[in-house]
Every structure is written in C-alpha cells, then in structure tokens.
Design a protein around this motif. Structure first.
Motif, mmCIF file in Angstrom:
data_model
loop_
_atom_site.group_PDB
_atom_site.id
_atom_site.type_symbol
_atom_site.label_atom_id
_atom_site.label_comp_id
_atom_site.label_asym_id
_atom_site.label_seq_id
_atom_site.Cartn_x
_atom_site.Cartn_y
_atom_site.Cartn_z
ATOM 1 N N ILE A 52 70.999 56.059 17.203
ATOM 2 C CA ILE A 52 70.387 55.108 17.938
ATOM 3 C C ILE A 52 69.283 55.247 18.741
ATOM 4 O O ILE A 52 69.309 55.728 19.751
ATOM 5 N N GLN A 53 68.151 54.333 18.353
ATOM 6 C CA GLN A 53 66.992 54.705 18.958
ATOM 7 C C GLN A 53 66.985 53.131 19.711
ATOM 8 O O GLN A 53 66.961 52.171 19.282
ATOM 9 N N SER A 54 66.525 53.522 21.232
ATOM 10 C CA SER A 54 66.847 52.200 22.091
ATOM 11 C C SER A 54 65.806 52.389 23.319
ATOM 12 O O SER A 54 65.581 53.547 23.899
ATOM 13 N N ASP A 55 65.377 50.989 24.000
ATOM 14 C CA ASP A 55 64.998 51.160 25.164
ATOM 15 C C ASP A 55 66.079 51.273 26.040
ATOM 16 O O ASP A 55 67.130 51.320 25.895
ATOM 17 N N LEU A 56 65.535 51.898 27.201
ATOM 18 C CA LEU A 56 66.601 52.003 28.475
ATOM 19 C C LEU A 56 66.445 51.276 29.721
ATOM 20 O O LEU A 56 65.213 51.027 30.128
ATOM 21 N N VAL A 57 67.186 50.786 30.433
ATOM 22 C CA VAL A 57 67.193 50.087 31.518
ATOM 23 C C VAL A 57 67.094 51.285 32.734
ATOM 24 O O VAL A 57 68.083 51.974 33.033
ATOM 25 N N TRP A 58 66.050 51.002 33.572
ATOM 26 C CA TRP A 58 65.962 52.226 34.600
ATOM 27 C C TRP A 58 66.986 52.249 35.533
ATOM 28 O O TRP A 58 67.343 51.399 36.373
ATOM 29 N N GLU A 59 67.587 53.370 35.654
ATOM 30 C CA GLU A 59 68.506 53.734 36.657
ATOM 31 C C GLU A 59 69.476 52.794 36.888
ATOM 32 O O GLU A 59 69.912 52.466 38.049
ATOM 33 N N ASN A 60 70.207 52.330 35.657
ATOM 34 C CA ASN A 60 71.115 51.144 35.804
ATOM 35 C C ASN A 60 72.065 51.567 34.878
ATOM 36 O O ASN A 60 72.053 51.046 33.690
ATOM 37 N N ILE A 63 64.383 62.703 6.072
ATOM 38 C CA ILE A 63 65.352 61.937 5.266
ATOM 39 C C ILE A 63 65.654 60.778 5.970
ATOM 40 O O ILE A 63 66.633 59.886 5.595
ATOM 41 N N THR A 64 64.889 60.136 6.655
ATOM 42 C CA THR A 64 65.124 59.080 7.657
ATOM 43 C C THR A 64 63.695 58.325 7.684
ATOM 44 O O THR A 64 62.476 58.839 7.454
ATOM 45 N N ASN A 65 63.893 56.960 7.927
ATOM 46 C CA ASN A 65 62.755 56.088 8.341
ATOM 47 C C ASN A 65 62.802 55.202 9.387
ATOM 48 O O ASN A 65 62.738 53.964 8.987
ATOM 49 N N MET A 66 63.024 55.698 10.491
ATOM 50 C CA MET A 66 63.010 55.127 11.656
ATOM 51 C C MET A 66 61.728 54.178 12.039
ATOM 52 O O MET A 66 60.646 54.901 12.092
ATOM 53 N N PRO A 67 61.629 53.061 12.442
ATOM 54 C CA PRO A 67 60.524 52.416 12.703
ATOM 55 C C PRO A 67 59.906 53.075 14.309
ATOM 56 O O PRO A 67 60.803 53.298 14.932
ATOM 57 N N LEU A 68 58.719 52.942 14.495
ATOM 58 C CA LEU A 68 58.208 53.228 16.035
ATOM 59 C C LEU A 68 58.320 52.052 16.800
ATOM 60 O O LEU A 68 58.201 50.828 16.501
ATOM 61 N N ASN A 69 58.598 52.184 18.084
ATOM 62 C CA ASN A 69 58.444 51.198 19.080
ATOM 63 C C ASN A 69 59.448 50.027 18.797
ATOM 64 O O ASN A 69 59.099 48.849 19.288
ATOM 65 N N GLN A 70 60.545 50.298 18.223
ATOM 66 C CA GLN A 70 61.515 49.319 17.854
ATOM 67 C C GLN A 70 62.921 49.821 18.379
ATOM 68 O O GLN A 70 63.263 51.043 17.758
ATOM 69 N N ASP A 71 63.781 49.125 19.017
ATOM 70 C CA ASP A 71 65.411 49.362 19.084
ATOM 71 C C ASP A 71 65.753 49.372 17.509
ATOM 72 O O ASP A 71 65.432 48.519 16.805
ATOM 73 N N ALA A 72 66.434 50.447 17.004
ATOM 74 C CA ALA A 72 66.753 50.560 15.651
ATOM 75 C C ALA A 72 67.854 51.486 15.654
ATOM 76 O O ALA A 72 68.274 52.540 16.447
ATOM 77 N N VAL A 73 68.760 51.214 14.464
ATOM 78 C CA VAL A 73 69.845 52.239 14.183
ATOM 79 C C VAL A 73 69.767 52.617 12.558
ATOM 80 O O VAL A 73 69.489 51.723 11.999
#
Length: 260
Positions: free
Chosen positions: A10-18, A220-230
C-alpha cells in the motif's frame, strides 16, 4: 508450509502528525483489498509521516494503533505490517510492527537512524535483527535508511523475503531503486520496499517507487509514481529453491559475525 505468499503493497500519502486520521485512511484502504492476501504492508511511520516531533505522536505498545493493527489482522486474516513511533521506558523508537491474525505481534526497532535528519537525536536505535516465521516463510523486516547498509541485511539466516518500509525522498529515489534490486540479488531473496508519496510537514517530497524484486533482481511489480496505489504480488517458494539450488551463491558467503 505455503508454496505461495501474497503480499499487498500500500503506497500512500500520509497526514502529517495525525495518527487518528491516518488510521482512518488506512482502514479504508485495507478494507478495500478484496483479494485474499497473507500480508498487507504500510509505509514507515504510517501514523505520522517521518517526524522528529516524537512526543506529539508516540504511542505505547498498548495504544490504539497496535490494537487497531491486531483487530484488522484478525478481520482480514492477513498480517498487517508497517512502522510507527513508539515510546517505551522513556525512549522513542521507530518501530516496525508485524501483527498476525493469530494475535501474535513481532517488532523490530530501526537500527540505522537517519542522522541527516537528526533521527539519532530523537529515536533510540535498535540492535537486534529479527526473522519472522510466518506461514512457512522467513521474513526479515527493515526500515528505510537500513537499506544503505548491506551488512545488516546480510542473509545469514536463509530468509525468504527482505521487507523494507520507508519515507524515502524523491531526490534520492534512484538510490532506493538501485539498492532494493541489489539487496535482492546479493541475498538471493525477494526484496520488497513500500514507500510513501506526497509532501510532508517539513516539505520533503516523496514519489513512491514501491516495488518487489525476485531473487535474480527482476522487478515483478508495476507501481505508479506519485499516486496512491495498492498492488498485490505473489511470491513463490519454488522460485527461491530453483535458483538457490542451481546457483548456490549463498554457499560462498564470507564467514563473519557482526558485533552490535
């Protein structure tokens, strides 16, 4: 022993200190994983982003995030993994947690604190490498900056999977890509790295580049850059056996012990 192991990255943005908001966001993302998997991996410091303000976000091992991980692991029947800020005996740790559906909880404290950001001034470094035996697979959990130090990751335990979680910034992402591949090749193991995206509270930018490499260093993966992705990746025990038996590179390892 399972011949295959399915892992959701799970590639994700994070909410700062929350922590509360991040917990809510990841609950949605994890519940949206419809396919049956064995492990779900979140980034480093997934409750807060890579903060040096440990006091504001630290939790104990009896806190809400650990309970949340264990509850979700039981519900999803999959281990939940990622690192968070933990306070213990008046020390702060950047701690990798691995919560199993059975209720077992394993943890690893980051060995190489990131001196460039002053992490060593806030967090106590760990000194113990662990191997998690899960569903017949041996997994070595490590955190971000650990990736730059191959001796610490050296495969003396014949582990099957190296698992890194990170907040690895965009300006040095080429090193991330290169070192993940190198760790897979030199240790003849799968190597997985789960990184965050977005901009954090100190304006560091992240573009993800989460990935899995096989024992020969093939991505063996193909995750996009700069995007939330699973992305879900299926690992094969036969793949490991085939190439370790044929090539036997690990038999030629130098013999030494690391003093910590």
């Amino acid at each position: 022993m399972q011949e295959a192991l399915k892992i959701a990255l799970i590639q994700s943005d994070l909410v700062w200190e929350n922590p509360e908001q991040n917990q809510q966001n990841f609950t949605k993302k994890i519940n949206a994983v419809a396919e049956k998997v064995d492990i779900i991996v979140l980034p480093e410091m997934f409750t807060s982003g890579f903060t040096m303000n440990a006091k504001a976000v630290a939790e104990t091992m009896e806190g809400t995030t650990v309970s949340w991980m264990l509850d979700l692991a039981k519900t999803k029947q999959a281990a939940i993994a990622g690192s968070m800020v933990v306070i213990e005996n008046d020390n702060y740790y950047n701690r990798f947690l691995f919560a199993e559906p059975s209720g077992k909880l394993f943890y690893y404290d980051k060995r190489h604190t990131f001196t460039l950001a002053g992490e060593h001034k806030v967090y106590k470094a760990g000194n113990k490498k662990i191997i998690i035996d899960y569903r017949g697979w041996k997994i070595c959990p490590l955190i971000c900056y650990d990736l730059r130090f191959p001796v610490w990751a050296r495969n003396t335990e014949d582990y099957d999977v190296l698992l890194y979680v990170a907040n690895w910034p965009k300006p040095r992402i080429n090193a991330w890509d290169t070192l993940l591949k190198a760790r897979a090749i030199e240790n003849m193991s799968y190597c997985i790295g789960v990184n965050r995206i977005g901009v954090d509270g100190v304006n560091a930018e992240y573009n993800g580049s989460s990935a899995c490499y096989d024992v020969l260093g093939k991505k063996i993966t193909n995750m996009p850059l700069n995007q939330d992705a699973v992305e879900i990746v299926a690992l094969s025990k036969n793949h490991i056996r085939k190439y370790r038996n044929a090539l036997k590179f690990l038999d030629d390892r130098d013999a030494f012990n690391l003093l910590t």
